[in-house]
Design a protein around this motif. Sequence first.
Motif, PDB file in Angstrom:
ATOM      1  N   ALA A   1       0.784  -1.354  -0.448  1.00 37.46           N
ATOM      2  CA  ALA A   1      -0.387   0.511   0.144  1.00 37.46           C
ATOM      3  C   ALA A   1       0.208   0.908   0.053  1.00 37.46           C
ATOM      4  O   ALA A   1       1.833   1.053   0.672  1.00 37.46           O
ATOM      5  N   ASP A   2       0.131   1.962  -0.713  1.00 33.69           N
ATOM      6  CA  ASP A   2       1.336   3.623  -1.065  1.00 33.69           C
ATOM      7  C   ASP A   2       0.141   4.261   0.040  1.00 33.69           C
ATOM      8  O   ASP A   2      -0.805   4.947  -0.019  1.00 33.69           O
ATOM      9  N   PRO A   3       0.730   4.671   1.032  1.00 33.73           N
ATOM     10  CA  PRO A   3       0.561   5.652   1.795  1.00 33.73           C
ATOM     11  C   PRO A   3       0.497   7.619   1.599  1.00 33.73           C
ATOM     12  O   PRO A   3      -0.131   8.098   1.848  1.00 33.73           O
ATOM     13  N   SER A   4       1.131   7.714  -0.346  1.00 32.84           N
ATOM     14  CA  SER A   4       0.429   8.686  -0.050  1.00 32.84           C
ATOM     15  C   SER A   4      -0.350   9.741  -0.866  1.00 32.84           C
ATOM     16  O   SER A   4      -1.488   8.623  -0.572  1.00 32.84           O
ATOM     17  N   PRO A   5      -1.394  10.654  -0.271  1.00 32.60           N
ATOM     18  CA  PRO A   5      -2.359  11.243  -0.343  1.00 32.60           C
ATOM     19  C   PRO A   5      -2.634  10.741  -2.043  1.00 32.60           C
ATOM     20  O   PRO A   5      -4.321  10.462  -2.256  1.00 32.60           O
ATOM     21  N   ARG A   6      -2.144  10.667  -3.264  1.00 30.08           N
ATOM     22  CA  ARG A   6      -2.815  10.686  -4.651  1.00 30.08           C
ATOM     23  C   ARG A   6      -2.886   8.891  -4.782  1.00 30.08           C
ATOM     24  O   ARG A   6      -4.289   9.255  -5.694  1.00 30.08           O
ATOM     25  N   ALA A   7      -2.231   8.445  -3.911  1.00 32.69           N
ATOM     26  CA  ALA A   7      -2.398   7.217  -4.399  1.00 32.69           C
ATOM     27  C   ALA A   7      -4.064   6.716  -3.644  1.00 32.69           C
ATOM     28  O   ALA A   7      -4.566   5.799  -4.322  1.00 32.69           O
ATOM     29  N   GLN A   8      -4.289   7.478  -2.514  1.00 31.77           N
ATOM     30  CA  GLN A   8      -5.641   7.082  -1.676  1.00 31.77           C
ATOM     31  C   GLN A   8      -6.489   7.446  -2.769  1.00 31.77           C
ATOM     32  O   GLN A   8      -7.450   7.184  -2.523  1.00 31.77           O
ATOM     33  N   ALA A   9      -5.784   8.811  -3.141  1.00 32.31           N
ATOM     34  CA  ALA A   9      -7.489   9.022  -3.740  1.00 32.31           C
ATOM     35  C   ALA A   9      -7.587   8.084  -5.200  1.00 32.31           C
ATOM     36  O   ALA A   9      -9.346   8.609  -5.504  1.00 32.31           O
ATOM     37  N   ASP A  10      -6.939   7.514  -5.969  1.00 38.21           N
ATOM     38  CA  ASP A  10      -6.761   7.159  -6.549  1.00 38.21           C
ATOM     39  C   ASP A  10      -7.796   5.384  -6.482  1.00 38.21           C
ATOM     40  O   ASP A  10      -8.036   4.583  -7.179  1.00 38.21           O
ATOM     41  N   ARG A  11      -7.562   5.329  -5.296  1.00 37.60           N
ATOM     42  CA  ARG A  11      -7.768   3.828  -5.160  1.00 37.60           C
ATOM     43  C   ARG A  11      -9.240   3.762  -4.745  1.00 37.60           C
ATOM     44  O   ARG A  11     -10.004   5.293  -4.129  1.00 37.60           O
ATOM     45  N   PRO A  12     -10.438   2.883  -5.222  1.00 41.76           N
ATOM     46  CA  PRO A  12     -11.772   2.950  -4.880  1.00 41.76           C
ATOM     47  C   PRO A  12     -12.152   2.882  -3.906  1.00 41.76           C
ATOM     48  O   PRO A  12     -11.371   2.125  -2.895  1.00 41.76           O
TER      49      PRO A  12
END
Length: 96
Positions: free
Chosen positions: A64-75
Amino acid sequence: MAAVLFRLPRTRHPLLRALSTLLGLLVIGVTLVFGFFLVLGLAAIGAAVWAARQFAKRPDATGADPSPRAQADRPAPAGVIEGEFVVVREPVSPPR
């Protein structure tokens, strides 16, 4: 009365007065230079600690990538409503 307690007697000799002024300025200069190098040393230590923490970051075992951009891209999981909210609390008694 307090001003009298900490008052140093001034010498009348002009050469001694000039030497004491120069000595005072020298002490102030040495203090400033020492403080400058102390701040430089602390900044270098802080930069080294920051760099060590940046390079020591390891990804989770789950990948898991903890960056906000990666969290926003995840459904979002099913049944989760995305958005911001504010908790509004009702007062115990109505205001008068």
